[in-house]
Write an enzyme that holds these catalytic residues in place. Sequence first.
Site, PDB file in Angstrom:
ATOM      1  N   CYS A 169       0.816  -1.217   0.000  1.00 58.03           N
ATOM      2  CA  CYS A 169       0.000   0.000   0.000  1.00 58.03           C
ATOM      3  C   CYS A 169       0.853   1.272   0.000  1.00 58.03           C
ATOM      4  CB  CYS A 169      -0.943   0.006   1.190  1.00 58.03           C
ATOM      5  SG  CYS A 169      -2.012  -1.434   1.235  1.00 58.03           S
ATOM      6  N   HIS A 198      -3.127   6.960   2.302  1.00 55.83           N
ATOM      7  CA  HIS A 198      -3.598   5.670   1.803  1.00 55.83           C
ATOM      8  C   HIS A 198      -4.982   5.428   2.402  1.00 55.83           C
ATOM      9  CE1 HIS A 198      -4.187   1.531   1.056  1.00 55.83           C
ATOM     10  NE2 HIS A 198      -3.855   1.135   2.259  1.00 55.83           N
ATOM     11  N   ASN A 244     -10.250  -0.213   0.286  1.00 54.99           N
ATOM     12  CA  ASN A 244      -8.785  -0.137   0.279  1.00 54.99           C
ATOM     13  C   ASN A 244      -8.260  -0.752  -1.025  1.00 54.99           C
ATOM     14  OD1 ASN A 244      -6.059  -0.676   0.605  1.00 54.99           O
ATOM     15  ND2 ASN A 244      -6.240  -1.295   2.742  1.00 54.99           N
TER      16      ASN A 244
HETATM   17  O1  UT7 Z   1      -3.794  -1.385   3.626  1.00 56.67           O
HETATM   18  C1  UT7 Z   1      -2.969  -1.791   4.663  1.00 56.67           C
HETATM   19  C2  UT7 Z   1      -3.290  -1.120   5.910  1.00 56.67           C
HETATM   20  N1  UT7 Z   1      -4.434  -1.734   6.543  1.00 56.67           N
HETATM   21  C3  UT7 Z   1      -5.039  -1.115   7.520  1.00 56.67           C
HETATM   22  O2  UT7 Z   1      -4.686  -0.014   7.848  1.00 56.67           O
HETATM   23  C4  UT7 Z   1      -6.124  -1.823   8.287  1.00 56.67           C
HETATM   24  C5  UT7 Z   1      -6.005  -1.497   9.766  1.00 56.67           C
HETATM   25  N2  UT7 Z   1      -7.001  -2.125  10.588  1.00 56.67           N
HETATM   26  C6  UT7 Z   1      -8.298  -1.741  10.604  1.00 56.67           C
HETATM   27  O3  UT7 Z   1      -8.695  -0.886   9.838  1.00 56.67           O
HETATM   28  C7  UT7 Z   1      -9.229  -2.342  11.639  1.00 56.67           C
HETATM   29  O4  UT7 Z   1      -8.471  -3.072  12.571  1.00 56.67           O
HETATM   30  C8  UT7 Z   1     -10.327  -3.269  11.013  1.00 56.67           C
HETATM   31  C9  UT7 Z   1     -11.338  -2.441  10.247  1.00 56.67           C
HETATM   32  C10 UT7 Z   1      -9.690  -4.293  10.113  1.00 56.67           C
HETATM   33  C11 UT7 Z   1     -11.075  -4.004  12.141  1.00 56.67           C
HETATM   34  O5  UT7 Z   1     -11.650  -3.061  13.024  1.00 56.67           O
HETATM   35  P1  UT7 Z   1     -11.470  -3.238  14.611  1.00 56.67           P
HETATM   36  O6  UT7 Z   1     -12.215  -2.134  15.249  1.00 56.67           O
HETATM   37  O7  UT7 Z   1      -9.991  -3.311  14.878  1.00 56.67           O
HETATM   38  O8  UT7 Z   1     -12.202  -4.602  14.886  1.00 56.67           O
HETATM   39  P2  UT7 Z   1     -11.625  -5.954  15.526  1.00 56.67           P
HETATM   40  O9  UT7 Z   1     -10.766  -6.662  14.570  1.00 56.67           O
HETATM   41  O10 UT7 Z   1     -11.077  -5.671  16.892  1.00 56.67           O
HETATM   42  O11 UT7 Z   1     -12.959  -6.768  15.733  1.00 56.67           O
HETATM   43  C12 UT7 Z   1     -13.961  -6.354  16.673  1.00 56.67           C
HETATM   44  C13 UT7 Z   1     -15.092  -7.351  16.641  1.00 56.67           C
HETATM   45  C14 UT7 Z   1     -14.633  -8.791  16.801  1.00 56.67           C
HETATM   46  O12 UT7 Z   1     -15.615  -9.477  17.543  1.00 56.67           O
HETATM   47  P3  UT7 Z   1     -15.410  -9.780  19.114  1.00 56.67           P
HETATM   48  O13 UT7 Z   1     -14.153 -10.590  19.212  1.00 56.67           O
HETATM   49  O14 UT7 Z   1     -15.294  -8.442  19.757  1.00 56.67           O
HETATM   50  O15 UT7 Z   1     -16.647 -10.527  19.486  1.00 56.67           O
HETATM   51  C15 UT7 Z   1     -14.633  -9.330  15.388  1.00 56.67           C
HETATM   52  O16 UT7 Z   1     -14.834 -10.717  15.329  1.00 56.67           O
HETATM   53  O17 UT7 Z   1     -15.763  -7.283  15.372  1.00 56.67           O
HETATM   54  C16 UT7 Z   1     -15.815  -8.578  14.778  1.00 56.67           C
HETATM   55  N3  UT7 Z   1     -15.710  -8.431  13.334  1.00 56.67           N
HETATM   56  C17 UT7 Z   1     -16.786  -8.197  12.568  1.00 56.67           C
HETATM   57  N4  UT7 Z   1     -18.093  -8.076  12.844  1.00 56.67           N
HETATM   58  C18 UT7 Z   1     -18.929  -7.818  11.833  1.00 56.67           C
HETATM   59  C19 UT7 Z   1     -14.612  -8.475  12.552  1.00 56.67           C
HETATM   60  N5  UT7 Z   1     -14.944  -8.264  11.269  1.00 56.67           N
HETATM   61  C20 UT7 Z   1     -16.298  -8.087  11.251  1.00 56.67           C
HETATM   62  C21 UT7 Z   1     -17.219  -7.835  10.230  1.00 56.67           C
HETATM   63  N6  UT7 Z   1     -18.516  -7.699  10.570  1.00 56.67           N
HETATM   64  N7  UT7 Z   1     -16.831  -7.693   8.930  1.00 56.67           N
END
Ligand code: UT7
Length: 337
Positions: free
Chosen positions: A118, A261, A291
């Site tokens: 990226c 990005h 993305n």
């Molecule tokens: O291009 C390269 C650079 N990439 C990035 O910059 C990405 C950086 N990361 C992010 O943008 C975020 O970490 C994400 C958008 C990927 C995830 O957001 P988050 O607020 O960090 O969520 P999380 O991974 O901590 O997940 C929170 C909860 C989890 O459930 P529990 O364990 O709290 O019960 C996940 O299982 O949300 C759940 N979850 C979802 N729920 C509904 C994960 N994905 C989904 C989904 N829909 N698609």
Amino acid sequence: MRNGLYSAGITITGSGSATPSGRLSNEDLTQMVETSDEWITTRTGIKQRCVAAPGESLVDIGTQASQSALEMANVHPEQLDLVILATSTPDDLFGSAVSIQTALGAKKAVAFDLTAACSGFLFGLVNAAQFIRTGMYQKILLVGADLLSRWVDWSDRSTCILFGDGAGAVVIEATDPQRDALLGFELCSDGQLSHTLTLSHQGDSRTLLDSVQVSQGNYQPIHMKGKEVYRFAVEKVPEVISKALFHAELTSQQVDWLLLHQANQRIMDAVAQRLNLPQESVISNLASYGNTSAASIPLALDEAMRASQLNAGEIIAISGFGAGLTWGAAIVQWQIV
Ligand code: UT7
């Protein structure tokens, strides 16, 4: 006198972008994995993304974006000295820049791929500037393009909601060193964090002769430790922009636009906040494309440019970050009127 060191400066004279025809909304994704429009919108800011159909290639959309950029710059393909394709998803692992070069008819140009995930477009911009500043080349086409849909695990809700396909391109030309648009930059990488975001090859051992084995296999779908990458981005991006601003002898108060990005709206907003920049300075088209990796910065730049959002003389802080991990920033003074 920074500019006294170089025989030429760079100027961006044209931009273009292209996306494949398929559209996938958040609502569509709810039919594939357990998710909701509400979760995706609030956690990422993404509403839909473009995906390439089997017949559409990276070279197709890369060429389309390039043609628009060349047209805007009023540069004929045969005038190009160099074509750089920033991508992690080439049609051919040996490189796809040459196919774009051929499709454009850029007969005189040398072409190569650059892989920095990226951060690819940002790293490509700085690369292109070096060729121009040394006086080697006068006209360079820089393309950022990725088709991540090919490498997404469509059953993994933590990643499949994030990514989309696209291409963006800019024409970069030599100008008077005093008019150099690249005011400062800083590039970084840290392989110790590579495990947080991977699209890695895995193979099984195959015996050719009793004493000779090779590995044969395939690339595995994108795997990301989202939280770790999020924390890295929010910490490192403001830091690298501040360093690039220092090289440019500017402060964040002099930045007109923040062009990051397009990974997550929350990351963009947090970076703006840490740099004390107003929300209105953040250029964002993430809602429509998700993305798109190396394409995200030139795609957003092209849209902002064609919407007459940017004015000559304004300062744009550009920052790319992602797998590697790699990250970097460039401070650009916009010159197209
Ligand atoms: O291009 C390269 C650079 N990439 C990035 O910059 C990405 C950086 N990361 C992010 O943008 C975020 O970490 C994400 C958008 C990927 C995830 O957001 P988050 O607020 O960090 O969520 P999380 O991974 O901590 O997940 C929170 C909860 C989890 O459930 P529990 O364990 O709290 O019960 C996940 O299982 O949300 C759940 N979850 C979802 N729920 C509904 C994960 N994905 C989904 C989904 N829909 N698609």
